[in-house]
Scaffold this motif. Sequence first.
Motif, mmCIF file in Angstrom:
data_model
loop_
_atom_site.group_PDB
_atom_site.id
_atom_site.type_symbol
_atom_site.label_atom_id
_atom_site.label_comp_id
_atom_site.label_asym_id
_atom_site.label_seq_id
_atom_site.Cartn_x
_atom_site.Cartn_y
_atom_site.Cartn_z
ATOM 1 N N ARG A 163 -8.924 6.517 2.793
ATOM 2 C CA ARG A 163 -8.240 5.626 1.849
ATOM 3 C C ARG A 163 -8.884 5.627 0.465
ATOM 4 O O ARG A 163 -8.236 5.285 -0.526
ATOM 5 C CB ARG A 163 -8.189 4.210 2.408
ATOM 6 C CG ARG A 163 -7.259 4.070 3.619
ATOM 7 C CD ARG A 163 -7.548 2.795 4.392
ATOM 8 N NE ARG A 163 -7.486 1.610 3.543
ATOM 9 C CZ ARG A 163 -6.376 0.915 3.313
ATOM 10 N NH1 ARG A 163 -5.254 1.291 3.893
ATOM 11 N NH2 ARG A 163 -6.392 -0.125 2.538
ATOM 12 N N PHE B 31 0.324 6.334 7.051
ATOM 13 C CA PHE B 31 -0.461 5.235 7.603
ATOM 14 C C PHE B 31 -0.309 5.139 9.115
ATOM 15 O O PHE B 31 0.679 5.596 9.689
ATOM 16 C CB PHE B 31 0.003 3.908 6.993
ATOM 17 C CG PHE B 31 -0.113 3.830 5.498
ATOM 18 C CD1 PHE B 31 -1.237 3.278 4.910
ATOM 19 C CD2 PHE B 31 0.901 4.301 4.679
ATOM 20 C CE1 PHE B 31 -1.339 3.194 3.522
ATOM 21 C CE2 PHE B 31 0.811 4.228 3.298
ATOM 22 C CZ PHE B 31 -0.318 3.672 2.722
ATOM 23 N N GLU C 196 0.837 -1.208 0.000
ATOM 24 C CA GLU C 196 0.000 0.000 0.000
ATOM 25 C C GLU C 196 0.866 1.249 0.000
ATOM 26 O O GLU C 196 0.574 2.217 -0.715
ATOM 27 C CB GLU C 196 -0.921 0.005 1.224
ATOM 28 C CG GLU C 196 -2.053 -0.978 1.100
ATOM 29 C CD GLU C 196 -3.056 -0.856 2.236
ATOM 30 O OE1 GLU C 196 -2.751 -0.168 3.225
ATOM 31 O OE2 GLU C 196 -4.130 -1.458 2.120
ATOM 32 N N LEU D 75 -6.901 3.453 -2.437
ATOM 33 C CA LEU D 75 -6.409 2.235 -1.800
ATOM 34 C C LEU D 75 -7.630 1.409 -1.427
ATOM 35 O O LEU D 75 -7.562 0.208 -1.219
ATOM 36 C CB LEU D 75 -5.594 2.557 -0.549
ATOM 37 C CG LEU D 75 -4.171 3.034 -0.795
ATOM 38 C CD1 LEU D 75 -3.441 3.268 0.510
ATOM 39 C CD2 LEU D 75 -3.397 2.036 -1.649
ATOM 40 N N ARG E 182 2.257 1.723 -3.455
ATOM 41 C CA ARG E 182 1.276 2.270 -4.383
ATOM 42 C C ARG E 182 0.994 3.739 -4.071
ATOM 43 O O ARG E 182 0.780 4.549 -4.970
ATOM 44 C CB ARG E 182 -0.027 1.468 -4.314
ATOM 45 C CG ARG E 182 0.076 0.151 -5.073
ATOM 46 C CD ARG E 182 -1.266 -0.520 -5.152
ATOM 47 N NE ARG E 182 -1.597 -1.165 -3.885
ATOM 48 C CZ ARG E 182 -2.833 -1.513 -3.538
ATOM 49 N NH1 ARG E 182 -3.843 -1.276 -4.330
ATOM 50 N NH2 ARG E 182 -3.045 -2.105 -2.392
ATOM 51 N N SER E 183 0.996 4.068 -2.767
ATOM 52 C CA SER E 183 0.603 5.430 -2.406
ATOM 53 C C SER E 183 1.640 6.466 -2.827
ATOM 54 O O SER E 183 1.310 7.642 -2.949
ATOM 55 C CB SER E 183 0.317 5.533 -0.907
ATOM 56 O OG SER E 183 1.513 5.617 -0.180
ATOM 57 N N ILE E 184 2.897 6.060 -3.046
ATOM 58 C CA ILE E 184 3.844 7.059 -3.564
ATOM 59 C C ILE E 184 3.868 7.060 -5.087
ATOM 60 O O ILE E 184 4.683 7.714 -5.701
ATOM 61 C CB ILE E 184 5.286 6.895 -3.013
ATOM 62 C CG1 ILE E 184 5.857 5.510 -3.305
ATOM 63 C CG2 ILE E 184 5.350 7.205 -1.531
ATOM 64 C CD1 ILE E 184 7.350 5.413 -3.036
ATOM 65 N N GLY E 185 2.945 6.315 -5.691
ATOM 66 C CA GLY E 185 2.778 6.407 -7.142
ATOM 67 C C GLY E 185 3.533 5.366 -7.943
ATOM 68 O O GLY E 185 3.632 5.471 -9.160
ATOM 69 N N ARG F 187 -1.855 8.993 -7.730
ATOM 70 C CA ARG F 187 -1.449 8.696 -6.351
ATOM 71 C C ARG F 187 -0.154 9.407 -5.979
ATOM 72 O O ARG F 187 0.070 9.738 -4.817
ATOM 73 C CB ARG F 187 -1.242 7.187 -6.189
ATOM 74 C CG ARG F 187 -2.527 6.439 -5.916
ATOM 75 C CD ARG F 187 -2.209 4.981 -5.685
ATOM 76 N NE ARG F 187 -3.409 4.215 -5.432
ATOM 77 C CZ ARG F 187 -3.625 3.004 -5.919
ATOM 78 N NH1 ARG F 187 -2.737 2.441 -6.697
ATOM 79 N NH2 ARG F 187 -4.725 2.349 -5.617
ATOM 80 N N ASN G 192 -7.299 8.111 -2.383
ATOM 81 C CA ASN G 192 -6.290 7.680 -3.371
ATOM 82 C C ASN G 192 -6.529 6.246 -3.842
ATOM 83 O O ASN G 192 -5.630 5.572 -4.319
ATOM 84 C CB ASN G 192 -4.854 7.876 -2.862
ATOM 85 C CG ASN G 192 -4.509 6.959 -1.716
ATOM 86 O OD1 ASN G 192 -5.374 6.261 -1.190
ATOM 87 N ND2 ASN G 192 -3.256 6.950 -1.327
ATOM 88 N N MET H 262 0.304 9.897 1.512
ATOM 89 C CA MET H 262 -0.486 9.118 2.458
ATOM 90 C C MET H 262 0.416 8.695 3.620
ATOM 91 O O MET H 262 1.514 8.190 3.418
ATOM 92 C CB MET H 262 -1.043 7.882 1.756
ATOM 93 C CG MET H 262 -1.778 6.940 2.662
ATOM 94 S SD MET H 262 -3.540 7.002 2.321
ATOM 95 C CE MET H 262 -4.176 6.120 3.724
#
Lengths: 221, 272
Positions: free
Chosen positions: B75, B113, A122, B80, A125-128, B106, B78, B111
């Motif tokens: 979430r 967590f 995750e 997720l 993915r979240s940093i692209g 994204r 973006n 983000m």
Amino acid sequence: MGDLFTTFNVVGALGITLLLTLFSALGALVIGTLVAIMRVSPVAFLNTVGAAFVNIVRNTPLTLIIVFCNIGFITNLGLSVSTDIARNNLVWAIVGLSIYHAAFVCESLRSGVNTVPTGQAEAARSIGLTFGQSLGAVLLPQAFRGAITPLGNTLIALTKNTTVATAIGVAEISGLMKEMIEFRSDLLIPIFLLVAFYFVLLTLPIGLVTTHLSTKLAVKR
Amino acid sequence: MPQESTDPSTHAAVPEGDEPPLAAQSVFEPMVVMTGVNKHFGPLHVLRDIDLTIGRGEVVVVLGPSGSGKSTLCRAINRLETFETGTITVDGQALPEEGKALAQLRSDVGMVFQSFNLFAHKTILDNITLGPIKVRRKSKAEAEAKARELLDRVGVGEQANKFPAQLSGGQQQRVAIARSLAMEPKVMLFDEPTSALDPEMVNEVLDVMTELARSGMTMVVVTHEMGFARRAANRVVFMAEGEIVEVATPEEFFTHPKSTRAKDFLSKILTH
């Protein structure tokens, strides 16, 4: 006992066994990694193909696969890679061993992937990062580290399984062992011990090295 | 789905009443727009008709009891978390379903967590430079210079060559914030960033977040830290059972909550 080495091509056979092991290990690692990627990819079709490959190959006896490589690919389909019969058999034995052990490499790697928390993917993915990038930079490096022990097991099994190549006439050490026993039954025990010692020599370090690496490279969480 | 205008309170631009605590916006430009977003987990309706517009430079704190859908909302921004109906746009762009376009979007949405999720096999420095090098195609030298600057900004410059497991939770979370900032995001999402921290480390992370809020970053923060909400939020969004129940300024929400569910929630958390 020394005359065994002069009468028979013992060193050559030991070499062939080593050759089979090294090249099959490399092939299995490459194919197994690709199949593992298919099995963890988000594309349903690739998952199915990967799972089918593993389940068919893993549940087929190795002898069958090796014999099929010979009869099926060489004799029936005429897929010769060399005019030299011995060389041809050797190459197809490597192919068979690679395919068979790829199924086990794939499953070892999948168990390694399971050691990677979902949060890692995750975060990737979240940093692209794209799927391929997160696989290459985050998931697989951690999965390999988590899979060192089962990969070592597979490599040990592969080393010993190279003896099956004798079924299609590859001149590896177990084939030569049978021949030596046939002609020199007086040296039965030494011949057995020689071959057994050789395999221990090959496999023991694999176990030691992988145990060492699995702690040294373990991902600290 | 037609974009009908909804309850004006959810679209309130500049909060009414007291002046916003931080980073006041003179002009309200929408940065994140959620319209009619619905999501189910099996029979559970976790997001019910979510309409929410977050302005550029705005800090929105999402509060609510556990299971109210606040993390899912965060979430979903973006992707997720997938959702079934509705649209979400970030800086005018609709969220792509998948693939390269989604990865691209994204990269503009930071983000953070609850469990930090630093890449466990990479050093702190490599954690931060990975995105800029792979996604933004920056040179290694440029990415590292920027990373060191960010690490200094969040106060963990000394730790650059260590691995995540060697850092305390508070330090790891600050690195995680730096990792997101390295992508120069348009908006930052925080999903309970202090919930997994030992109490003495909560403030070091909140300080970094407060500083970030002051610098004008658009932020969506799911948290239980009421002090942070009061101090740094422009608006508080209160959720319960998958719905946005109340949207208000922190001052208004904490002193005069309108809904019974908000009153109930506040009575439970503020009594001890």
